[in-house]
Enzyme design. Structure first.
Site, PDB file in Angstrom:
ATOM      1  N   PRO A  30       0.792  -1.241   0.000  1.00 23.03           N
ATOM      2  CA  PRO A  30       0.000   0.000   0.000  1.00 23.03           C
ATOM      3  C   PRO A  30       0.824   1.292   0.000  1.00 23.03           C
ATOM      4  CG  PRO A  30       0.052  -0.924   2.201  1.00 23.03           C
ATOM      5  CD  PRO A  30       0.770  -1.897   1.315  1.00 23.03           C
ATOM      6  N   CYS A  31       1.433   1.576  -1.133  1.00 20.88           N
ATOM      7  CA  CYS A  31       2.237   2.787  -1.269  1.00 20.88           C
ATOM      8  C   CYS A  31       1.391   4.050  -1.090  1.00 20.88           C
ATOM      9  CB  CYS A  31       2.969   2.794  -2.596  1.00 20.88           C
ATOM     10  SG  CYS A  31       1.917   2.540  -4.034  1.00 20.88           S
ATOM     11  N   HIS A  32       0.073   3.944  -1.262  1.00 17.66           N
ATOM     12  CA  HIS A  32      -0.792   5.115  -1.052  1.00 17.66           C
ATOM     13  C   HIS A  32      -0.783   5.555   0.408  1.00 17.66           C
ATOM     14  CE1 HIS A  32      -3.497   1.728  -0.155  1.00 17.66           C
ATOM     15  NE2 HIS A  32      -4.191   2.574   0.591  1.00 17.66           N
TER      16      HIS A  32
END
Length: 174
Positions: free
Chosen positions: A136-138
């Site tokens: 989850p780079c967000h």
């Protein structure tokens, strides 16, 4: 090894998923049309190396639930990162442990992986993340909580939407 791929519609746009066995190789998100998701996937793989199939229906359902605003954890999903450098693998593995609805700064993530002065390098790893949502780079943000780069088709708008969606889902769950 023959890779398998599927493309499917969700409330956050068309997603494209590629993998083999139970390990994810790539996930593309936020496309307006199925053709765009397929195009994005195919540019990364030789035409004859990917078979269109409803690959990993359990993971597909998890992604659909996530995109519909449900609390979902992808922490146990097997991902392909062994082709990356040791630093990149550490960053991606640590990113995968960031909890639903949480956010962490690039600098803090750099510190967590043992490289406290490598915030920019962490940002480069996030920019090249081939498996968003699952890794989850967000959830990785600037030092003051500001949103910075997001390479999905609608960029920062989608990053904000994902973060807001997770906060809303957590509030509903309480």
């Amino acid at each position: 090894m023959k890779l398998q791929a599927c493309v499917f519609s969700t409330p956050i746009g068309w997603l494209g998923l590629v993998g083999a066995d139970k390990r994810v190789w790539r996930l593309t998100i936020g496309h307006r049309r199925s053709e765009d998701a397929w195009s994005d996937l195919k540019q990364h793989f030789a035409e004859d190396s990917v078979t269109e199939r409803d690959w990993n229906p359990k993971l597909k359902k998890m992604l659909e639930q996530f995109a519909a605003g449900k609390v979902v954890s992808f922490a146990e999903v097997a991902v392909r990162i062994d082709h990356r450098t040791d630093f990149q693998q550490r960053v991606l593995a640590a990113t995968q442990t960031i909890g639903f609805g949480e956010a962490i700064s690039y600098g803090k993530l750099a510190t967590l992986v043992g490289s406290p002065k490598a915030a920019r390098a962490v940002g480069a790893v996030m920019a090249s993340n081939q498996i968003p949502i699952i890794i989850p780079c967000h959830r990785v943000v600037g030092s003051r909580g500001e949103l910075t780069g997001f390479s999905a088709p609608t960029g920062l708008d989608l990053k904000q939407r994902l973060l807001d969606m997770e906060q809303t889902a957590l509030k509903r769950k309480l």
